[in-house]
Design a protein around this motif. Structure first.
Motif: not given
Length: 245
Positions: A13, A16, A84, A105-106, A108
């Protein structure tokens, strides 16, 4: 230039967020990472990030506890929550704490960058317009600490960390309350003691320099001459009082 802290117990995460954020466009110079809020709080105290992107559910210390701690201790920083969970209690705590956005989450990319953009806009609006809280007691504590420890090698970063302030805030706060530049105030104390030691003792210049927190005698001599107008050796010779016979 801005600093960003990413707090999430999942490394993927954090990766990301790093990948999806348009950091160059936002003039972000530093990105820090932490695996839980306790680690994040340690980074907040030392690095003073402008934007904190945090998960809510984490081991050791979760995001909810972090938000509550930051609010209770008036720790600055714009917070973006990534979670999440659409749990209402999490959202209520986040909203109450004044977070910039709550992203599910996920993650954007557009949502993330919109939130970062909003955080930076708030920072820019608040920096010139919002007067910073001034605390006489904080400045007094800083002065007392400096007066007790001025002979040590004290940096602005050390003081900022100790009193949980950014370096910029600490400098402005001290100048506003005392009318003095903090570094000049510290240096005046060092030089006053240097003049005393030069005239009342026969200690070497290197010894005096080290005792006052200077890295070496040459640097001490340059600073002394620049501020006093003469070298330490000349000052010592000028100030020697020859007793009458």
């Amino acid at each position: 230039m801005y600093k960003v802290l990413i707090i999430d117990d999942v490394a993927l995460v954090r990766d990301a967020v790093r990948m999806l954020g348009q950091w160059d466009m936002f003039e972000v110079s530093e990105i820090y990472e932490a695996g839980n809020a306790q680690e994040g709080l340690s980074i907040i105290r030392t690095q003073h990030p402008d934007i904190i992107i945090t998960d809510m559910k984490m081991p050791v210390m979760d995001g909810m506890a972090l938000l509550q701690y930051m609010e209770a201790n008036h720790i600055p920083g714009k917070v973006i929550v990534i979670s999440g969970f659409s749990d209402f209690s999490y959202m209520r705590t986040a909203i109450k704490s004044g977070v910039v956005d709550y992203i599910l989450k996920p993650i954007d990319a557009q949502d993330l960058n919109n939130a970062v953009s909003a955080a930076i806009e708030q920072l820019e609006q608040e920096h010139p317009a919002k007067p910073e809280p001034v605390s006489n007691s904080v400045v007094q504590n800083i002065r007392e600490f400096i007066e007790k420890h001025y002979m040590e090698d004290i940096s602005l970063s050390d003081l900022a960390d100790m009193f949980y302030l950014s370096k910029e805030h600490l400098s402005r706060l001290f100048k506003k309350e005392t009318g003095r530049n903090l570094f000049s105030y510290l240096m005046d104390l060092k030089l006053a003691e240097a003049r005393r030691l030069l005239t009342e003792t026969d200690r070497t210049l290197d010894d005096i320099a080290f005792s006052l927190g200077f890295s070496n005698g040459n640097y001490f001599s340059k600073v002394f001459k620049k501020n006093v107008g003469v070298s330490p050796s000349s000052y010592r010779n000028q100030e020697i009082i020859i007793p009458d016979h």
